[in-house]
Design an enzyme around this catalytic site. Structure first.
Site, PDB file in Angstrom:
ATOM      1  N   HIS A 190       4.564   0.376   1.528  1.00  0.00           N
ATOM      2  CA  HIS A 190       4.799  -0.409   2.736  1.00  0.00           C
ATOM      3  C   HIS A 190       3.811  -1.568   2.835  1.00  0.00           C
ATOM      4  CE1 HIS A 190       1.561   2.374   3.800  1.00  0.00           C
ATOM      5  NE2 HIS A 190       1.163   1.462   4.672  1.00  0.00           N
ATOM      6  N   GLN A 232       0.825  -1.204   0.000  1.00  0.00           N
ATOM      7  CA  GLN A 232       0.000   0.000   0.000  1.00  0.00           C
ATOM      8  C   GLN A 232       0.859   1.254   0.000  1.00  0.00           C
ATOM      9  OE1 GLN A 232      -2.222  -0.336   3.636  1.00  0.00           O
ATOM     10  NE2 GLN A 232      -3.329  -2.189   2.988  1.00  0.00           N
ATOM     11  N   HIS A 290      -0.079   5.634   1.105  1.00  0.00           N
ATOM     12  CA  HIS A 290      -1.094   6.591   1.531  1.00  0.00           C
ATOM     13  C   HIS A 290      -0.747   7.994   1.043  1.00  0.00           C
ATOM     14  CE1 HIS A 290      -2.438   3.356   4.054  1.00  0.00           C
ATOM     15  NE2 HIS A 290      -1.347   3.390   4.789  1.00  0.00           N
ATOM     16  N   GLU A 317       1.730   7.123   9.308  1.00  0.00           N
ATOM     17  CA  GLU A 317       1.534   6.145  10.374  1.00  0.00           C
ATOM     18  C   GLU A 317       2.873   5.674  10.928  1.00  0.00           C
ATOM     19  OE1 GLU A 317      -0.816   3.390   8.159  1.00  0.00           O
ATOM     20  OE2 GLU A 317       0.885   2.184   7.541  1.00  0.00           O
ATOM     21  N   ARG A 329      -4.118   0.608  -2.717  1.00  0.00           N
ATOM     22  CA  ARG A 329      -3.570  -0.746  -2.801  1.00  0.00           C
ATOM     23  C   ARG A 329      -2.803  -0.880  -4.116  1.00  0.00           C
ATOM     24  NH1 ARG A 329      -8.236  -3.874  -2.387  1.00  0.00           N
ATOM     25  NH2 ARG A 329      -8.237  -3.597  -0.137  1.00  0.00           N
TER      26      ARG A 329
END
Length: 320
Positions: free
Chosen positions: A170, A94, A96, A113, A190
């Site tokens: 990641h 993935q 983001h 994150e 994804r």
């Protein structure tokens, strides 16, 4: 003058397992459960308060209706999200978006994150970053399916920490359990999913190739972390990440063997999760029992408190 204790929101996942029950004794649904959103104010996936005057309310409602408890924040959206992830199989690869892209395209926040590794099977590794030097090379390697060449595999062991800024390709892989602290967002692109088929639909899960290429940092650069360790009373406090490296949150991992008297200092409130052991939280003349899997918020009106026991804690705070 009470902490806000929370019960998690659970998410079944194709890659999930049963560790959220066996390790944390959570009453999870049947089947493969990959995520426990333990401190969440995100939309309908918010955690629920289990004590005090707000018992039964969602954290989202409490945050929006009682701003003084959170230092009178400007935003109506709870900024952080803490969750456990049980990778019983490989997660999809993935990436983001950052805040600017996510607000423009998804009407949501971006997603930076971090992972603190609670367990990792021998030989475990993460997907973290990529080898492409240009965006054109990235797109070409994705088009050709050169995943072994493109994706960086990083060995991982229990106790490791990874900061995953937006734009970082990641994935967790099989045999890893983490506590994740992130921006409150669920925007995920994804990139690769091992050609798995969703049993419910009989089709491969959707990919977001063009958006992934658009938001990925090229070339990949590992963030320069400045992890520090301080000994305060009976606590060993490891600062995992903080501004300016992390513009969105502070994150600490604390080992306690005895007592630790603390205060909020410059932080409007604290998010606390017990990841090992047992103990108590003492506020004025009242004591609250803590054990592995307990999640709580220490609100702004509590200026002094004491943790006691033999515990490992993960504590975070938003960046003002």
């Amino acid at each position: 003058m009470e902490p806000i204790f929370l019960t998690p929101y659970f998410r079944p996942k194709i890659w999930g397992g049963r560790k959220l029950k066996t390790i944390f004794n959570y009453n999870i649904p049947d089947g493969k459960v990959g995520e426990a959103w333990v401190i969440s104010g995100y939309k309908e996936d918010a955690s629920t308060v289990i004590n005090g005057q707000f018992k039964g309310q969602s954290l989202r409602q409490v945050y929006q209706e009682n701003p003084t408890l959170f230092g009178n924040p400007e935003s109506k959206e709870f900024p952080l999200l803490v969750k456990f992830l049980d990778a019983n199989d490989n997660l999809s690869v993935q990436v983001h978006p950052n805040d600017e892209y996510a607000r423009k395209v998804e009407n949501d926040s971006g997603k930076t994150e971090s992972w603190y590794v609670l367990q990792a099977d021998p030989g475990s590794y993460l997907i973290y970053g990529h080898t492409a030097k240009t965006r054109a090379e990235l797109a070409e390697m994705i088009e050709k399916g050169e995943w072994d060449k493109l994706l960086r595999k990083v060995p991982v062991k229990t106790g490791d920490f990874f900061y995953v800024p937006s734009g970082t390709i990641h994935a967790l892989t099989k045999g890893i359990l983490v506590i994740e602290t992130q921006q409150s967002s669920d925007v995920t692109y994804r990139l690769y999913d091992y050609d798995r088929v969703d049993q419910k639909t009989g089709k491969k899960r959707e990919l977001h190739t063009q958006k992934s290429i658009a938001v990925t940092q090229v070339p990949h650069v590992d963030p320069k972390l400045d992890i520090t360790i301080d000994h305060v009373q009976d606590a060993t406090i490891k600062t995992l990440v903080a501004p300016p490296v992390s513009p969105h949150f502070y994150l600490w991992q604390i080992d306690l063997a005895g007592k630790w008297h603390s205060g909020l200092n410059s932080h409007p409130y604290l998010l606390v999760t017990i990841i090992k052991g047992t103990g108590t939280l003492q506020i004025e003349n009242k004591s609250y029992d803590l054990s592995i899997g307990t999640n709580l918020i220490i609100p702004n009106n509590i200026k002094k408190f004491t943790f006691a026991g033999n515990m490992k804690l993960v504590i975070s705070a938003p960046n003002n």
